[in-house]
Design a protein around this motif. Structure first.
Motif, PDB file in Angstrom:
ATOM      1  N   PRO A 173     -24.936 -17.728  12.944  1.00 10.25           N
ATOM      2  CA  PRO A 173     -24.834 -19.183  12.782  1.00 10.25           C
ATOM      3  C   PRO A 173     -23.525 -19.759  13.315  1.00 10.25           C
ATOM      4  CG  PRO A 173     -25.657 -18.185  10.772  1.00 10.25           C
ATOM      5  CD  PRO A 173     -25.181 -17.066  11.646  1.00 10.25           C
ATOM      6  N   LEU A 174     -22.448 -18.941  13.364  1.00  8.92           N
ATOM      7  CA  LEU A 174     -21.196 -19.404  13.950  1.00  8.92           C
ATOM      8  C   LEU A 174     -21.258 -19.430  15.471  1.00  8.92           C
ATOM      9  CD1 LEU A 174     -18.384 -17.599  11.888  1.00  8.92           C
ATOM     10  CD2 LEU A 174     -18.874 -20.048  11.955  1.00  8.92           C
ATOM     11  N   ALA A 175     -22.024 -18.510  16.054  1.00  8.66           N
ATOM     12  CA  ALA A 175     -22.024 -18.351  17.507  1.00  8.66           C
ATOM     13  C   ALA A 175     -22.563 -19.578  18.230  1.00  8.66           C
ATOM     14  CB  ALA A 175     -22.843 -17.112  17.887  1.00  8.66           C
ATOM     15  N   ALA A 176     -23.700 -20.108  17.775  1.00  7.63           N
ATOM     16  CA  ALA A 176     -24.307 -21.242  18.466  1.00  7.63           C
ATOM     17  C   ALA A 176     -23.406 -22.478  18.464  1.00  7.63           C
ATOM     18  CB  ALA A 176     -25.673 -21.559  17.860  1.00  7.63           C
ATOM     19  N   PRO A 177     -22.843 -22.904  17.307  1.00 11.94           N
ATOM     20  CA  PRO A 177     -21.937 -24.058  17.349  1.00 11.94           C
ATOM     21  C   PRO A 177     -20.710 -23.824  18.224  1.00 11.94           C
ATOM     22  CG  PRO A 177     -22.638 -23.623  15.102  1.00 11.94           C
ATOM     23  CD  PRO A 177     -23.103 -22.464  15.927  1.00 11.94           C
ATOM     24  N   LEU A 178     -20.139 -22.593  18.168  1.00 12.17           N
ATOM     25  CA  LEU A 178     -18.977 -22.308  19.002  1.00 12.17           C
ATOM     26  C   LEU A 178     -19.321 -22.427  20.486  1.00 12.17           C
ATOM     27  CD1 LEU A 178     -17.305 -19.261  17.193  1.00 12.17           C
ATOM     28  CD2 LEU A 178     -16.295 -21.512  17.550  1.00 12.17           C
ATOM     29  N   LEU A 179     -20.479 -21.891  20.879  1.00 10.41           N
ATOM     30  CA  LEU A 179     -20.865 -21.912  22.284  1.00 10.41           C
ATOM     31  C   LEU A 179     -21.146 -23.326  22.768  1.00 10.41           C
ATOM     32  CD1 LEU A 179     -21.704 -20.529  24.932  1.00 10.41           C
ATOM     33  CD2 LEU A 179     -23.983 -20.196  23.938  1.00 10.41           C
ATOM     34  N   PHE A 180     -21.956 -24.066  22.013  1.00 12.12           N
ATOM     35  CA  PHE A 180     -22.404 -25.369  22.501  1.00 12.12           C
ATOM     36  C   PHE A 180     -21.432 -26.503  22.188  1.00 12.12           C
ATOM     37  CE2 PHE A 180     -26.433 -22.982  21.927  1.00 12.12           C
ATOM     38  CZ  PHE A 180     -26.817 -22.967  23.269  1.00 12.12           C
ATOM     39  N   ALA A 181     -20.542 -26.293  21.208  1.00 13.46           N
ATOM     40  CA  ALA A 181     -19.597 -27.354  20.857  1.00 13.46           C
ATOM     41  C   ALA A 181     -18.261 -27.200  21.575  1.00 13.46           C
ATOM     42  CB  ALA A 181     -19.379 -27.394  19.343  1.00 13.46           C
ATOM     43  N   VAL A 182     -17.740 -25.977  21.635  1.00  7.52           N
ATOM     44  CA  VAL A 182     -16.416 -25.793  22.235  1.00  7.52           C
ATOM     45  C   VAL A 182     -16.431 -24.913  23.472  1.00  7.52           C
ATOM     46  CG1 VAL A 182     -15.248 -26.164  20.041  1.00  7.52           C
ATOM     47  CG2 VAL A 182     -15.894 -23.849  20.687  1.00  7.52           C
ATOM     48  N   GLY A 183     -17.533 -24.227  23.761  1.00  6.06           N
ATOM     49  CA  GLY A 183     -17.624 -23.458  24.998  1.00  6.06           C
ATOM     50  C   GLY A 183     -17.581 -21.962  24.805  1.00  6.06           C
ATOM     51  N   TRP A 186     -14.076 -19.955  23.810  1.00  5.02           N
ATOM     52  CA  TRP A 186     -13.549 -19.897  22.458  1.00  5.02           C
ATOM     53  C   TRP A 186     -14.384 -18.977  21.569  1.00  5.02           C
ATOM     54  CZ3 TRP A 186      -8.943 -21.545  22.954  1.00  5.02           C
ATOM     55  CH2 TRP A 186      -8.665 -22.524  23.900  1.00  5.02           C
ATOM     56  N   ALA A 187     -15.654 -18.861  21.876  1.00  7.79           N
ATOM     57  CA  ALA A 187     -16.477 -17.900  21.142  1.00  7.79           C
ATOM     58  C   ALA A 187     -16.037 -16.469  21.456  1.00  7.79           C
ATOM     59  CB  ALA A 187     -17.948 -18.096  21.491  1.00  7.79           C
ATOM     60  N   LEU A 188     -15.700 -16.207  22.733  1.00 11.16           N
ATOM     61  CA  LEU A 188     -15.211 -14.877  23.108  1.00 11.16           C
ATOM     62  C   LEU A 188     -13.828 -14.615  22.519  1.00 11.16           C
ATOM     63  CD1 LEU A 188     -16.277 -14.704  26.877  1.00 11.16           C
ATOM     64  CD2 LEU A 188     -17.495 -13.827  24.881  1.00 11.16           C
ATOM     65  N   LEU A 189     -12.971 -15.649  22.520  1.00 13.69           N
ATOM     66  CA  LEU A 189     -11.630 -15.494  21.986  1.00 13.69           C
ATOM     67  C   LEU A 189     -11.665 -15.131  20.500  1.00 13.69           C
ATOM     68  CD1 LEU A 189      -8.598 -15.684  22.537  1.00 13.69           C
ATOM     69  CD2 LEU A 189      -8.731 -18.124  21.958  1.00 13.69           C
ATOM     70  N   PHE A 190     -12.656 -15.653  19.785  1.00 19.94           N
ATOM     71  CA  PHE A 190     -12.816 -15.323  18.372  1.00 19.94           C
ATOM     72  C   PHE A 190     -12.965 -13.816  18.184  1.00 19.94           C
ATOM     73  CE2 PHE A 190     -15.355 -14.530  14.592  1.00 19.94           C
ATOM     74  CZ  PHE A 190     -14.767 -15.353  13.644  1.00 19.94           C
ATOM     75  N   ASN A 191     -13.752 -13.171  19.044  1.00 18.26           N
ATOM     76  CA  ASN A 191     -13.947 -11.723  18.926  1.00 18.26           C
ATOM     77  C   ASN A 191     -12.681 -10.972  19.317  1.00 18.26           C
ATOM     78  OD1 ASN A 191     -15.497  -9.419  18.357  1.00 18.26           O
ATOM     79  ND2 ASN A 191     -16.033  -9.151  20.504  1.00 18.26           N
TER      80      ASN A 191
END
Length: 471
Positions: A173-183, A186-191
């Protein structure tokens, strides 16, 4: 004071708590990373392209290839290396790999060919999962040395399993908002940051093994030098490939182990197809937006926890054999029902129910596998069993991607008033084959287990979160 001590929550020991915290953060980061890549490849890189399913199956292929080719031999090297240094080194390597992909992801998608993007994604996923094959057994060995009490080992096993499942409740559920909202970046940087947290947790932990009790019957006298002892041990150790070949011969001669492996391979049909095609099923058949895709993973995570909590009691109630064949038949039938869904709420509910018997039968197969294998062959049997099941998942991912993208791309039919398309047909056929595997298990598995009960072992660490079995 005693009352306060009883009320204070603890996780076995401060050292174990640090390791658990690092695992928890890293597992959530991996779940976000895996879901993000599937979403990005399916909805951005391959949007509107007929080869989208094949592209997603390549991510699963890279994951399975690392486990299959690196996993069987990684444990041998880990046994010879310093465990703490191995864990720290792999976290640094994985963090650098994800950080490098994060830096490249700032380049606009249209500036690089799709083939170059896919090659970067596949290479990163392959390297990350190859490093995991060294990290996981090293962590397992460290915890086995730190946690020596039988009850605490059981607690550690439960915590590890619950943590892995919880990561798949939080991560998707975190992945989709991170991808579509901030790009994507930033989703990769989280990991990448999650590996940094894990590195700091390991580095700050005291990994000194628990002291073994002294043997009062041992004769006193000078001990041989450490280097001489290690040299003698290395000289007596059989060759790596000799040991591995002996394990293969034992496995091939056991009809029961071969039958159990066949059941597991067939069971991979459902999870492999879901791994590759579920993102397309969600948007096309369930008519859901890509932003809601992560909730399918959350449903499977919750179902996995429910199945894990219920598995022990169910196995104790009806036995491991019945749990296995009933679980196969139930999960296959539920996958067929899932393939007929056209609404998102019904799909989420069925995925939750589907994963419960899957988790139960996985739990039931473990004691069957252990009881059928002498202690001296257990490591090598697992070294055969796990890579072959991953190979099955890999081939299923490739086959399902090819069928949905090419072989059955234009397929459309109807029967008894029901319409069939390429993706739901793949799911339905996979479910029917799993049901048949349950029928086979009903007659192939022994009625009673006459083997001696396995000795208590260290907690089994779950594999690093991957795409296998995830939507």
């Amino acid at each position: 004071m005693n009352a306060l001590t009883r009320l204070r929550p603890t996780l076995i020991s401060p050292t174990y708590t640090r390791l658990w915290f690092g695992q928890a953060v890293s597992s959530v980061g991996d779940a976000v990373f895996s879901t993000t890549l599937v979403l990005w490849v399916a909805t951005v890189l391959a949007e509107g392209r007929s080869w989208g399913p094949q592209a997603v199956s390549g991510v699963v292929l890279a994951t399975s290839a690392a486990v299959m080719f690196v996993g069987p031999l990684a444990g041998v090297f880990v046994d010879r290396w310093d465990k703490r240094a191995t864990m720290l080194g792999t976290e640094v390597l994985r963090g650098v790999l994800v950080a490098a992909l994060t830096a490249v992801s700032f380049v606009p998608v249209e500036d690089l060919p799709a083939g170059v993007w896919l090659a970067l994604v596949y290479a990163t996923v392959l390297a990350l999962n190859a490093a995991s094959q060294f990290f996981t057994p090293a962590r397992f060995s460290v915890i086995a040395e730190l946690v020596t009490d039988e009850a605490d080992r059981a607690r550690a096993a439960g915590l590890a399993q619950a943590t892995g499942q919880t990561a798949w409740i939080i991560g998707p559920p975190l992945a989709a908002p991170l991808l579509f909202a901030v790009g994507l970046q930033w989703a990769l940087l989280f990991n990448a940051l999650s590996y940094l947290v894990s590195y700091l947790a390991i580095r700050g932990a005291d990994l000194t093994p628990a002291a073994a009790p002294a043997d009062s019957t041992a004769p006193a006298g000078p001990k041989p030098p450490a280097k001489a002892a290690k040299a003698a041990e290395a000289a007596e150790r059989p060759g790596l490939f000799q040991d591995f070949a002996a394990g293969l011969r034992f496995f091939a001669r056991s009809r029961f182990l071969v039958a159990l492996l066949l059941l597991t391979v067939i069971g991979q049909l459902g999870t492999g197809a879901l791994s590759t095609l579920n993102v397309f099923f969600a948007t096309r058949n369930l008519h859901a937006s890509a932003e809601l895709y992560g909730y399918l993973g959350m449903a499977m995570g919750i179902g996995g926890i429910a199945g894990a909590l219920a598995a022990g009691r169910v196995v104790q109630w009806i036995g491991a054999r019945r749990t296995t064949w009933i679980g196969l038949m139930a999960s296959g039938a539920l996958l067929v029902l899932y393939s007929r869904q056209t609404g998102f709420p019904g799909g989420v509910a069925l995925l939750f129910v589907f994963i419960v018997p899957i988790t139960m039968l996985n739990t039931a197969m473990a004691p069957l596998l252990l009881a059928a294998t002498p202690q001296e062959f257990r490591g090598r049997v697992v070294a055969v069993f796990y890579p072959v099941t991953r190979l099955a998942a890999m081939l299923t991912a490739v086959l399902s991607g090819w069928l949905a993208g090419s072989g059955l791309r234009d397929f459309a039919g109807s029967a008894a008033g029901l319409r069939f398309g390429p993706i739901d047909t793949v799911f339905a056929v996979s479910g029917l084959l799993i049901v048949l595997a349950g029928v086979y298990a009903r007659f192939a598995l022994p009625v009673a287990d006459k083997s001696p009960a396995p000795e208590p072992a260290a907690p089994a660490e779950p594999a690093e979160p991957t795409l296998e079995g995830r939507p």
